[in-house]
Design a protein around this motif. Sequence first.
Motif, PDB file in Angstrom:
ATOM      1  N   ILE A 270       5.161 -20.898  -6.807  1.00 20.00           N
ATOM      2  CA  ILE A 270       4.655 -19.902  -7.748  1.00 20.00           C
ATOM      3  C   ILE A 270       5.757 -19.444  -8.692  1.00 20.00           C
ATOM      4  O   ILE A 270       6.904 -19.258  -8.268  1.00 20.00           O
ATOM      5  N   CYS A 271       5.396 -19.255  -9.939  1.00 21.11           N
ATOM      6  CA  CYS A 271       6.268 -18.546 -10.892  1.00 21.11           C
ATOM      7  C   CYS A 271       5.393 -17.565 -11.646  1.00 21.11           C
ATOM      8  O   CYS A 271       4.340 -17.952 -12.182  1.00 21.11           O
ATOM      9  N   CYS A 272       5.790 -16.295 -11.690  1.00 22.30           N
ATOM     10  CA  CYS A 272       4.979 -15.308 -12.419  1.00 22.30           C
ATOM     11  C   CYS A 272       5.848 -14.114 -12.787  1.00 22.30           C
ATOM     12  O   CYS A 272       6.961 -13.976 -12.289  1.00 22.30           O
ATOM     13  N   PRO A 273       5.318 -13.236 -13.670  1.00 26.91           N
ATOM     14  CA  PRO A 273       6.075 -12.020 -13.968  1.00 26.91           C
ATOM     15  C   PRO A 273       6.253 -11.212 -12.686  1.00 26.91           C
ATOM     16  O   PRO A 273       5.324 -11.101 -11.888  1.00 26.91           O
ATOM     17  N   ASP A 274       7.443 -10.663 -12.528  1.00 31.40           N
ATOM     18  CA  ASP A 274       7.745  -9.899 -11.312  1.00 31.40           C
ATOM     19  C   ASP A 274       7.006  -8.554 -11.353  1.00 31.40           C
ATOM     20  O   ASP A 274       6.983  -7.881 -12.374  1.00 31.40           O
ATOM     21  N   ARG A 275       6.390  -8.200 -10.269  1.00 31.66           N
ATOM     22  CA  ARG A 275       5.747  -6.886 -10.133  1.00 31.66           C
ATOM     23  C   ARG A 275       5.448  -6.682  -8.654  1.00 31.66           C
ATOM     24  O   ARG A 275       5.399  -7.637  -7.874  1.00 31.66           O
ATOM     25  N   PRO A 276       5.210  -5.467  -8.229  1.00 30.02           N
ATOM     26  CA  PRO A 276       4.900  -5.245  -6.820  1.00 30.02           C
ATOM     27  C   PRO A 276       3.585  -5.915  -6.442  1.00 30.02           C
ATOM     28  O   PRO A 276       2.695  -6.076  -7.279  1.00 30.02           O
ATOM     29  N   GLY A 277       3.473  -6.306  -5.187  1.00 26.21           N
ATOM     30  CA  GLY A 277       2.197  -6.787  -4.675  1.00 26.21           C
ATOM     31  C   GLY A 277       2.006  -8.286  -4.646  1.00 26.21           C
ATOM     32  O   GLY A 277       0.977  -8.765  -4.170  1.00 26.21           O
ATOM     33  N   ILE A 278       2.975  -9.036  -5.130  1.00 20.07           N
ATOM     34  CA  ILE A 278       2.773 -10.486  -5.183  1.00 20.07           C
ATOM     35  C   ILE A 278       2.771 -11.081  -3.776  1.00 20.07           C
ATOM     36  O   ILE A 278       1.848 -11.811  -3.401  1.00 20.07           O
ATOM     37  N   VAL A 279       3.806 -10.764  -3.003  1.00 17.36           N
ATOM     38  CA  VAL A 279       3.874 -11.315  -1.640  1.00 17.36           C
ATOM     39  C   VAL A 279       2.637 -10.878  -0.852  1.00 17.36           C
ATOM     40  O   VAL A 279       1.991 -11.683  -0.172  1.00 17.36           O
ATOM     41  N   ALA A 280       2.311  -9.605  -0.979  1.00 17.63           N
ATOM     42  CA  ALA A 280       1.142  -9.083  -0.264  1.00 17.63           C
ATOM     43  C   ALA A 280      -0.118  -9.813  -0.705  1.00 17.63           C
ATOM     44  O   ALA A 280      -0.926 -10.260   0.127  1.00 17.63           O
ATOM     45  N   GLY A 281      -0.299  -9.956  -2.014  1.00 21.13           N
ATOM     46  CA  GLY A 281      -1.505 -10.591  -2.518  1.00 21.13           C
ATOM     47  C   GLY A 281      -1.648 -12.023  -2.046  1.00 21.13           C
ATOM     48  O   GLY A 281      -2.714 -12.438  -1.562  1.00 21.13           O
ATOM     49  N   VAL A 282      -0.583 -12.768  -2.152  1.00 18.16           N
ATOM     50  CA  VAL A 282      -0.652 -14.178  -1.775  1.00 18.16           C
ATOM     51  C   VAL A 282      -0.823 -14.331  -0.269  1.00 18.16           C
ATOM     52  O   VAL A 282      -1.651 -15.121   0.197  1.00 18.16           O
ATOM     53  N   SER A 283      -0.062 -13.562   0.490  1.00 12.75           N
ATOM     54  CA  SER A 283      -0.132 -13.755   1.939  1.00 12.75           C
ATOM     55  C   SER A 283      -1.474 -13.257   2.496  1.00 12.75           C
ATOM     56  O   SER A 283      -2.032 -13.848   3.417  1.00 12.75           O
ATOM     57  N   GLN A 284      -1.983 -12.199   1.911  1.00 13.14           N
ATOM     58  CA  GLN A 284      -3.296 -11.719   2.342  1.00 13.14           C
ATOM     59  C   GLN A 284      -4.370 -12.761   2.020  1.00 13.14           C
ATOM     60  O   GLN A 284      -5.248 -13.043   2.844  1.00 13.14           O
ATOM     61  N   PHE A 285      -4.265 -13.337   0.821  1.00 15.44           N
ATOM     62  CA  PHE A 285      -5.222 -14.377   0.454  1.00 15.44           C
ATOM     63  C   PHE A 285      -5.190 -15.546   1.444  1.00 15.44           C
ATOM     64  O   PHE A 285      -6.229 -16.005   1.929  1.00 15.44           O
ATOM     65  N   LEU A 286      -3.984 -15.996   1.731  1.00 16.88           N
ATOM     66  CA  LEU A 286      -3.872 -17.145   2.644  1.00 16.88           C
ATOM     67  C   LEU A 286      -4.392 -16.777   4.030  1.00 16.88           C
ATOM     68  O   LEU A 286      -5.075 -17.568   4.693  1.00 16.88           O
TER      69      LEU A 286
ATOM     70  N   ASN B  63       0.815  -1.210   0.000  1.00 24.95           N
ATOM     71  CA  ASN B  63       0.000   0.000   0.000  1.00 24.95           C
ATOM     72  C   ASN B  63       0.850   1.263   0.000  1.00 24.95           C
ATOM     73  O   ASN B  63       0.422   2.313  -0.461  1.00 24.95           O
ATOM     74  N   CYS B  64       2.056   1.139   0.533  1.00 22.02           N
ATOM     75  CA  CYS B  64       2.974   2.286   0.524  1.00 22.02           C
ATOM     76  C   CYS B  64       3.699   2.419  -0.814  1.00 22.02           C
ATOM     77  O   CYS B  64       4.518   3.324  -0.986  1.00 22.02           O
ATOM     78  N   GLY B  65       3.458   1.502  -1.714  1.00 27.06           N
ATOM     79  CA  GLY B  65       4.170   1.538  -2.978  1.00 27.06           C
ATOM     80  C   GLY B  65       5.545   0.892  -2.924  1.00 27.06           C
ATOM     81  O   GLY B  65       6.385   1.098  -3.796  1.00 27.06           O
ATOM     82  N   ALA B  66       5.780   0.100  -1.887  1.00 28.90           N
ATOM     83  CA  ALA B  66       7.088  -0.535  -1.721  1.00 28.90           C
ATOM     84  C   ALA B  66       7.062  -1.933  -2.342  1.00 28.90           C
ATOM     85  O   ALA B  66       6.129  -2.697  -2.120  1.00 28.90           O
ATOM     86  N   ASN B  67       8.079  -2.247  -3.092  1.00 30.34           N
ATOM     87  CA  ASN B  67       8.170  -3.557  -3.730  1.00 30.34           C
ATOM     88  C   ASN B  67       9.056  -4.479  -2.898  1.00 30.34           C
ATOM     89  O   ASN B  67      10.222  -4.172  -2.637  1.00 30.34           O
ATOM     90  N   ILE B  68       8.509  -5.612  -2.468  1.00 25.34           N
ATOM     91  CA  ILE B  68       9.278  -6.541  -1.630  1.00 25.34           C
ATOM     92  C   ILE B  68      10.258  -7.329  -2.487  1.00 25.34           C
ATOM     93  O   ILE B  68       9.867  -7.987  -3.444  1.00 25.34           O
ATOM     94  N   LEU B  69      11.525  -7.248  -2.147  1.00 29.57           N
ATOM     95  CA  LEU B  69      12.557  -7.923  -2.927  1.00 29.57           C
ATOM     96  C   LEU B  69      12.951  -9.247  -2.307  1.00 29.57           C
ATOM     97  O   LEU B  69      13.336 -10.181  -2.990  1.00 29.57           O
ATOM     98  N   ASP B  70      12.874  -9.326  -1.003  1.00 27.36           N
ATOM     99  CA  ASP B  70      13.305 -10.549  -0.343  1.00 27.36           C
ATOM    100  C   ASP B  70      12.662 -10.602   1.030  1.00 27.36           C
ATOM    101  O   ASP B  70      12.432  -9.564   1.655  1.00 27.36           O
ATOM    102  N   ALA B  71      12.339 -11.798   1.469  1.00 25.81           N
ATOM    103  CA  ALA B  71      11.771 -11.942   2.802  1.00 25.81           C
ATOM    104  C   ALA B  71      12.225 -13.262   3.388  1.00 25.81           C
ATOM    105  O   ALA B  71      12.314 -14.266   2.697  1.00 25.81           O
TER     106      ALA B  71
END
Lengths: 287, 287, 287, 287
Positions: C11-27, B29-37
Motif C-alpha cells: 500500500i501507498c497512500c497519504p498518511d493519516r490516522p486509521g490506516i493500519v486499523a482500517g486495513v487490518s479490520q478489513f482483513l 478509536n482513542c484518537g491514537a495514530n499508529i507510527l510503527d508496528a
Amino acid sequence: MQTDITGRLLICCPDRPGIVAGVSQFLYNCGANILDASQHSTDPREGLFFMRMVFQLEKADITREQLEKDFQEKVAGPLKMDWHIDYTDHRKQMAIMVSKYDHCLMELLLRWRSGELPVDIPLVISNHKELQQLTEDFGIPFHYLPVDAGNKAEREQEAIRLIKNVNADFIVLARYMQILSPAFVSVFPQKIINIHHSFLPAFAGANPYKNAYTRGVKLIGATAHYVTNDLDEGPIIDQDVARVSHKHAVSDLVMLGRDIERQVLTRAVVAHIEDRVIVHGNKTIVF
Amino acid sequence: MQTDITGRLLICCPDRPGIVAGVSQFLYNCGANILDASQHSTDPREGLFFMRMVFQLEKADITREQLEKDFQEKVAGPLKMDWHIDYTDHRKQMAIMVSKYDHCLMELLLRWRSGELPVDIPLVISNHKELQQLTEDFGIPFHYLPVDAGNKAEREQEAIRLIKNVNADFIVLARYMQILSPAFVSVFPQKIINIHHSFLPAFAGANPYKNAYTRGVKLIGATAHYVTNDLDEGPIIDQDVARVSHKHAVSDLVMLGRDIERQVLTRAVVAHIEDRVIVHGNKTIVF
Amino acid sequence: MQTDITGRLLICCPDRPGIVAGVSQFLYNCGANILDASQHSTDPREGLFFMRMVFQLEKADITREQLEKDFQEKVAGPLKMDWHIDYTDHRKQMAIMVSKYDHCLMELLLRWRSGELPVDIPLVISNHKELQQLTEDFGIPFHYLPVDAGNKAEREQEAIRLIKNVNADFIVLARYMQILSPAFVSVFPQKIINIHHSFLPAFAGANPYKNAYTRGVKLIGATAHYVTNDLDEGPIIDQDVARVSHKHAVSDLVMLGRDIERQVLTRAVVAHIEDRVIVHGNKTIVF
Amino acid sequence: MQTDITGRLLICCPDRPGIVAGVSQFLYNCGANILDASQHSTDPREGLFFMRMVFQLEKADITREQLEKDFQEKVAGPLKMDWHIDYTDHRKQMAIMVSKYDHCLMELLLRWRSGELPVDIPLVISNHKELQQLTEDFGIPFHYLPVDAGNKAEREQEAIRLIKNVNADFIVLARYMQILSPAFVSVFPQKIINIHHSFLPAFAGANPYKNAYTRGVKLIGATAHYVTNDLDEGPIIDQDVARVSHKHAVSDLVMLGRDIERQVLTRAVVAHIEDRVIVHGNKTIVF
C-alpha cells in the motif's frame, strides 16, 4: 625455468637475529627474486619464528634439487629450521569428501572450473549417491563408499587407497557427515580441511544451527579447520558470521549458514592452496 | 497531550486472528495514530504472538489511565495479553555499575551527554574508586561500594537501596566484574544488561580473551545480555565480532575487544531504552 | 483456499490516522489472519504512508476477486491508496538477461534449483552464446540475440516479444553488458533488476573495478537497482562492499567483486520475489 | 640503546632482485634484529618496490647516525632508494584541528589518554570555542582561531606558526569544517589526515549525508585520507561503511555516521603513527 613459476618457502625455527638476512641472502645468491615475505614471531618465552617467502627462479641456473640441498646445508641446518618449498608448477591435487549437501561441493567445483582454484580435483568420495551426477557433470570421478555401523573401518581404508592412488595433496570435507577415525586422520596430518557449521568453539558437535536457535544468538557462523582426533577442536583456518534475529527459524539459519559455510571454506582452501597456512600446535598462522 | 510524545505498546499473547485488527482499531478509536508496528509469531506448536506498536496520542481527549483501563477491558483481557505501555515523556532512569575499565562507561556517558541516549543517569555504583572522578565530571553521583569476601551480601543490599531510591528503570553492568547474587538479580528481573567480552556461548566465564587466544579463533566478539542466575546464560540482546589473526597477542585482543564491547553494549542499551526488546524464555525478540 | 498460501498487500497512500486499523479490520472481517506487517511514513512535509501486510486466507469463504473488490470500495478508495496484492501461489516468472560472465547467472540458477528462489525461470536471453550450455543443463530455454550497431532496436523488440510470451513478471540483468533503450525500459517499469559492479554512486559507468583501483579505494562494492532511463541512477535495492588493499590488482578486484555481486543480486532478487520492495521516486523502501 | 625501542624503515625504490637480501643483511651486520617486514611491488611496467622493516637495535654498538650514514652509502645509494627511519622513542607530536563536532576529537583524546595512541598532543586548534573546555579538561592547550571571509589566509599563517612551534609531526582534521588553502597544505605534504563523512568518491563535497539520503543508498560510509589541494581527492588511508535503510532520516545518518567516522579516523591515525602508510601517487600502501 619458466617465468611466473614461483617457489613458496615456509619456515619454522627458533627465533634469533639473522634469519631474514640469511634466507634472503641465500635466495639472492641463487638468483631468486623475492616477491613477498611474511614473518611472525611468537612471544619471547616460546621464541619461535615463522616465515613465508615467495620467490621467482627465472634467472637461476641452479636446479631446484641443488637449491634445496644447499639451503639445508648452509641455512636451514645451522638455524635448526623446519622448512618446505612448494612450487606453483606443482598443481596441488585436491580430494573432496562429501555427503548429501551440495552447496560446499558446488562452490568448490565452480571456482575450480572458473580457474580461481589452481588445483586438480582427481576424485570426489561420498557415502551417498546424491551428488554423483553433479560431480560427474564436471568431469570428475565419483566414488560411492556407503558407510554403515559395520563397515566404517573398511570404507576408510578404501578411501585412503583411493586418495593415495591419485596422490592427493590434501582433502576437503565439504560437509562430509561422518566422523573420521584416528586411523584415517593420522594418514593425512594437517592435510584434511573441514567446514563446521558453527562459530567454533560455540556449538561444537551435532546440530549447531538448532543449538544456535535454542540459545538465541544474534550471529551464526562457520569455521574451517584442520581435522585432528579431537572433534571440532582442530586448528582454525578461517571463520565468519552472519547476523540473524528472532525472525529466523532453524531452517532459515540453515539456509543463511550455507552462504557462510561456502565462503569460509573457500577462503580456507585458497589459503591452503597458496601455502599461506602454517599449523603451530593447535593454532594456525595464516600469512 | 503534547505532540511528539509517543506510546510504545508491547504485547505477548496466544496467536489467533484479529489481534492486529483489534489493537489498531482500539487505538484508532482513542484518537491514537499508529507510527510503527512490528509483529512476531513463534512456531505454531508454541503459538505465541508478540507485537510492538508505537502510537501518537496528540489528538486524543482520553487520558492515559482511561486508555489503559479500556485497553485491558476491551482488548487485552479477551485476548489474554501480557502487555505494557511506555511513554516517551517518561525518561528512563538508567543506573550503571562498573569496576575499573572505563571504556564502556565512557561510551555511555558520552552518548548520554550528546543526547543519543534519552535517559537520566541518576547514579554510578562501583566497587573501585578509579572511575569516580570521570563520573563526577559528568555531573553524576558516584557511589563507592567496595566488595570483599565478607561483605558481598551487604553491599548488594546497599546497592539495591541506592538503585531503588532513584527509581532506576534498569541497570547497565558496564564491565562490572562481580557476579551478582540471585538475591540481587531477582529484584531486577530482565532489567539488568550485562556486556560479556566474548561471543557467547563461546568463552563463557572468566578470561575470554585469553581463552580466545589459546583456541586460536579468527574472530573475537562481545555479547550484551540480560542477567539471570545462570552466569553468561541470560537472554542475548546483541552480539558482534571483529576479525583477528595470529599477529594479535592477548593484549591486542583486549584492545580490539573494547571497541566491540562498547558498540554492542550501546546497541543493546538503545534497544532497551526504546522498548524494542521482549524477553521470551531465554531468548529475546528485538524489534 | 489452501493453507500456507499467503497474500501480500502493498500500500501507498497519504498518511493519516486509521490506516493500519482500517486495513487490518478489513482483513479480519474477511477471515484473513495477518502474519506480518511493516509500515513506513515519509517525513511530514511529504506525508506518505507505505505498508506491507502478509495475510493468510485459509478460513475465508470470500474469493480473492471479491476481497479485492471490497477492499477497493471500503478501504483503498476512501483512503486514496495505490495498492496491490500478490499471492504466493502465483509463482513469479523470472526472465534473465546475461552476456558472458557466468557467476551471477550460476548463482541464480543454483539457488533456484535448491528451492531458495520460489520462481520459474522461463527463459534466459543472451547476446552471446557462451552460457547456452550452462543454461540448458538446468533445463531452461536459452535465446541467443546477438546485438550489433545496426540491430539493437530490433533485438530489443525480439526480447520484449519473448519476455511477454512467457508472461515474465520481472527481468534480472545478471551482468548483461548492453545498455537497454528507453523503449525497452518503458515496457517493464520497476520490473528490471540490474547488478552494477560498484558501490553506486561511486564509479558509475564502465570499468568500475579499474576506476576503483585507480582511485585507491579500500572497499569495493556492488549495487542492485531497478533500471530506469538514467544509467546507473535507478532506485537502489541493495548494496554491499568488501575490503581491499594495495595488494589487489584490478584482476583481483574483479574476482573479489564477483562474490559481492552475486550476494547483492541474490538479496535484491529475493526481496523482489517476496514483494518486499516498494519504489518511491528514485528510492526504495525494502521491508 | 634500550630494549623495546624499534626502528621502522620505510623504503621505495626501483624493483630488482636483492633488495630484501641487501637490507636485511645490512641490518644484521649492524646487530639489528628484524621483527617484521612487509613488501609490495607495483606492476612490472611501473616497477617500484616498497618495504617496511621493523627492527630492534638492542645489541648494536653502532649509533643511529652511523647506521643511517652507512645505510645510505652501502645500500640506499646503490639501489636508488627513497627511505626514512622512524624510532619509537621519538613520540610523534599530533596536532588536531576541529570545528564544533566533538565525536572525532573525543575519540582521539580518549584513546590518547588510555595509551592506545602513543603520541603527544601539543595543541588543538579550532575556529570555534565550543570544544575549548573539553580539550582543556584533557590538559591540552586550545587555540581559538576564528575564520571569516576576510582573515582566512592570516589565520592559516597563525595556525602554521603554532603547529611549527610545537614541532608537530602531523595534523589530524577531526571534522575541521574549513577548506585548507594550497598555501597551508604545501607546508605539510602527506602530513594532514582528514576524515570525510562519506564513502569517497561517492558524495564528495558538502552535505554527504543529505546527498546519501537523497540518492537512497543502502550503506553510508566514511573515508580517512591525506589532504591534497584537490578537495576530497587525496590518497585514501581507510574507509568503512554501515548499513542503513529507508527508515533512516538524514539525522539518523548523521548519528550513525559519527560512529563510522571515529572508527575510520582512529584506524588511519594509528596506521600513520605506526609508520605503516606510504603514499604513492594518489594512492596509499598501508602495510
